[in-house]
Scaffold this motif. Sequence first.
Motif, short mmCIF file in Angstrom:
data_model
loop_
_atom_site.label_atom_id
_atom_site.label_comp_id
_atom_site.label_asym_id
_atom_site.label_seq_id
_atom_site.Cartn_x
_atom_site.Cartn_y
_atom_site.Cartn_z
N GLN A 1 0.97 -0.95 -0.24
CA GLN A 1 -0.03 -0.17 -0.21
C GLN A 1 0.81 1.76 0.00
N PRO A 2 0.44 1.97 -0.66
CA PRO A 2 1.22 3.61 -1.03
C PRO A 2 1.61 3.87 0.80
N ALA A 3 2.12 4.86 0.85
CA ALA A 3 2.53 6.01 2.18
C ALA A 3 1.32 6.72 1.92
N PRO A 4 0.48 7.73 3.27
CA PRO A 4 -0.08 8.69 2.67
C PRO A 4 0.56 10.42 2.26
N LYS A 5 0.09 10.46 1.70
CA LYS A 5 0.84 11.45 1.11
C LYS A 5 1.18 12.89 2.03
N GLY A 6 2.94 13.35 2.43
CA GLY A 6 3.47 13.52 3.43
C GLY A 6 3.79 12.93 4.42
N SER A 7 3.49 11.75 4.46
CA SER A 7 3.79 11.27 5.83
C SER A 7 5.69 11.39 5.53
#
Length: 79
Positions: free
Chosen positions: A52-58
């Motif tokens: 799963q991609p990491a949340p944006k800005g994390s």
Amino acid sequence: MERTIAISEHLANRLEGYLQQHPHESLSSLLEEILQHKENKSQDKTRFLRIQPAPKGSGYANTSIDHDRVLAESAEEHK
């Protein structure tokens, strides 16, 4: 039941050497173990890794380029 099979001289020598090093095993037990392994392996289902991609800005920007700086900053934050 007894059967005769033909194998190469090289394989026969390897098999003889293996059975001498492992006297507790027989040719029958060795073949049984190999067949069980092969049969079980063929029944294994293909598994897929789902990332799963990491949340944006994390994360950090340019980590692949400035990895030394990012690691140094991260180490300072955790002190």
